[in-house]
Design a protein around this motif. Structure first.
Motif, PDB file in Angstrom:
ATOM      1  N   THR A  99       0.842  -1.203   0.000  1.00 19.98           N
ATOM      2  CA  THR A  99       0.000   0.000   0.000  1.00 19.98           C
ATOM      3  C   THR A  99       0.873   1.248   0.000  1.00 19.98           C
ATOM      4  N   ASP A 100       1.897   1.233   0.841  1.00 21.92           N
ATOM      5  CA  ASP A 100       2.823   2.378   0.887  1.00 21.92           C
ATOM      6  C   ASP A 100       3.618   2.476  -0.407  1.00 21.92           C
ATOM      7  N   LYS A 153       1.585   4.111  -3.069  1.00 21.31           N
ATOM      8  CA  LYS A 153       1.496   5.560  -2.838  1.00 21.31           C
ATOM      9  C   LYS A 153       2.773   6.269  -3.278  1.00 21.31           C
ATOM     10  N   GLN A 154       3.914   5.720  -2.880  1.00 14.47           N
ATOM     11  CA  GLN A 154       5.195   6.358  -3.205  1.00 14.47           C
ATOM     12  C   GLN A 154       5.471   6.358  -4.707  1.00 14.47           C
ATOM     13  N   LYS A 179       3.139   5.910  -7.064  1.00 15.07           N
ATOM     14  CA  LYS A 179       1.947   6.314  -7.827  1.00 15.07           C
ATOM     15  C   LYS A 179       1.588   5.236  -8.849  1.00 15.07           C
ATOM     16  N   SER A 220      -3.751   4.066   6.239  1.00 14.72           N
ATOM     17  CA  SER A 220      -2.715   4.155   5.209  1.00 14.72           C
ATOM     18  C   SER A 220      -3.302   4.233   3.801  1.00 14.72           C
ATOM     19  N   ASN A 255      -4.750   5.308   0.217  1.00 11.78           N
ATOM     20  CA  ASN A 255      -4.257   6.305  -0.732  1.00 11.78           C
ATOM     21  C   ASN A 255      -4.958   6.148  -2.079  1.00 11.78           C
ATOM     22  N   LYS A 256      -4.712   7.092  -2.930  1.00 12.52           N
ATOM     23  CA  LYS A 256      -5.382   7.171  -4.238  1.00 12.52           C
ATOM     24  C   LYS A 256      -5.219   5.911  -5.069  1.00 12.52           C
ATOM     25  N   TYR A 257      -4.078   5.244  -4.955  1.00 12.38           N
ATOM     26  CA  TYR A 257      -3.721   4.173  -5.889  1.00 12.38           C
ATOM     27  C   TYR A 257      -4.030   2.767  -5.371  1.00 12.38           C
ATOM     28  N   THR A 258      -4.528   2.668  -4.141  1.00 13.49           N
ATOM     29  CA  THR A 258      -4.759   1.353  -3.527  1.00 13.49           C
ATOM     30  C   THR A 258      -6.238   1.092  -3.293  1.00 13.49           C
ATOM     31  N   ASP A 276      -6.927  11.822  -0.207  1.00 14.39           N
ATOM     32  CA  ASP A 276      -5.988  11.350  -1.232  1.00 14.39           C
ATOM     33  C   ASP A 276      -5.156  12.503  -1.774  1.00 14.39           C
TER      34      ASP A 276
END
Length: 401
Positions: free
Chosen positions: A112-113, A116-117, A119, A136, A138-141, A401
């Motif tokens: 997940t991280d 995010k990092q 993208k 945790s 984010n937009k991409y998960t 996000d």
């Protein structure tokens, strides 16, 4: 003739390059999948079969956006660091378009991280900690399976009906177990304020000392037990609990135990009357599940496990998202998955825009030892959409996000 040779060579090269360019334009969509295959084979071998069935069906129907899909799997050794390393390799060397998978909650959080990092779009199939979609998030998960909060929320009404005051809990001492127990305690206390938690056994994942755990729980004399152990840890706990009379005249509420991955190995040790979440594949009569069962059984000559459903639906979800986005680019997929509806063996599910959690539900019922084989009885499918926090609560739990 000497003058013609360069011309012929040039023409043939041009034709070859044109063919190569056409092949690349048609291309394939590569799905990179990361999981703990060696560490958790009971769930993940059927999971992989479910994915492969979905890939076969999608490609047979023309692929996605005119392209065939290709599945590239890697083992993460049940290690968050290895999961990230493998993800890097899948992106840089294999040139995958999207990432999916993970089983353990700690590896799911690492991915997940990473998403995010970098993208980079990531669909978490199985990890159950709710930090993936809330703390945790984010937009991409996005996450497919109902998480620990949802499953606790499905079990708590049944726990309240037991009218038991003194509870003990036992769980694997890592992210998933901690998350499940926290959700159960929170929701049970809200529904039954006089409840007491009189014992807690947190065991190392895959290394439970089942005898001492069972004895410690018995010594606390609880009225009921909330169990979060699974896999080999569950089998050892059930065996020792049966031997020591831990479950005699004592109620047990248990996450995941009704899944055939974990119930089948118990055989004649299968407990009676545990309230569980699970997957009674043998009794689901909906058209969508019948179609899935027949396809799966036809291909593998075996019955599906819950992992089969999750793997199958994960690939179907990615295909549906790419069709909606008309692309496999992460930015477009992240938007397309908001509100995305997908047909699954459990019926239509939706990926919520507010927290990226799917509304896939779960079956809640009781275990029964049926002639030396564990089955689920008195089960009901609960729609996941009804067991999630309100939008206002999600807004507090999840960073923008």
């Amino acid at each position: 003739m000497k003058l013609l040779r360069p011309l012929l060579y040039t023409a043939s090269c041009a034709a070859a390059l044109a063919m190569l360019s056409t092949a690349q334009a048609q291309g394939v969509i590569k799905i990179g999948e990361i999981n703990s295959y060696k560490a958790q084979p009971a769930f993940l071998e059927p999971y992989k079969k479910g994915m492969e069935l979905a890939v076969e069906e999608i490609n047979a129907s023309g692929g996605v956006n005119g392209k065939k899909i290709e599945l590239i799997t890697r083992d993460d050794n049940a290690n968050p660091g290895d999961a990230v390393r493998v993800a890097e390799e899948l992106i840089s060397r294999e040139k995958v378009d999207v990432l999916t998978g993970t089983f353990l909650s700690n590896t799911g959080l690492a991915m997940t991280d990473f998403a995010k990092q970098k993208k980079f779009f990531f669909l978490a199939g199985e990890p159950l900690t709710d930090k993936i979609i809330w703390g945790s998030g984010n937009k991409y998960t996005y996450r497919l399976r109902p998480g620990t909060y949802m499953q606790a929320a499905m079990l708590v009404p049944e726990a309240v009906k037991l009218k038991k005051k003194r509870w003990a809990v036992v769980y694997p001492n890592y992210e998933y177990g901690q998350s499940a127990v926290a959700a159960f305690k929170q929701l049970l206390k809200a529904a039954q304020p006089d409840v007491e938690f009189v014992a807690e056994q947190a065991t190392p994942l895959g290394k439970v000392d089942a005898g001492s755990v069972a004895q410690a729980l018995a010594d606390a004399k609880p009225d009921a037990i909330f169990n979060v152990l699974f896999g080999a840890d569950l089998s050892k706990f059930v065996r020792e609990g049966n031997t020591r009379g831990l479950f005699k005249d004592r109620e047990v509420v248990s996450v995941l135990t009704g899944e055939p991955e974990y119930l089948d190995p118990l055989k004649d040790e299968s407990p009676n009357g545990w309230i569980v979440t699970g997957y009674p594949w043998y009794g689901i009569q909906t058209p969508e599940h019948k179609a899935f069962f027949l396809a799966y059984h036809g291909k593998y000559k075996d019955y599906p496990r819950l992992g089969s459903v999750v793997g199958y639906t994960a690939i179907k979800s990615l295909a549906a998202g790419m069709k909606k986005a008309k692309s496999s680019e992460s930015e477009k997929l992240a938007v397309a998955f908001q509100g995305l509806q997908v047909d699954s063996p459990f019926g239509k599910i939706t990926y919520r825009a507010q927290d990226h959690q799917s509304t896939m539900g779960a079956f809640v019922g009781k275990t029964k030892n049926d002639g030396g084989k564990g089955v689920m009885v008195d089960y009901t499918y609960l729609d996941g959409a009804k067991y999630l926090p309100t939008d206002a609560e999600v807004a507090k739990l999840r960073a923008p996000d």
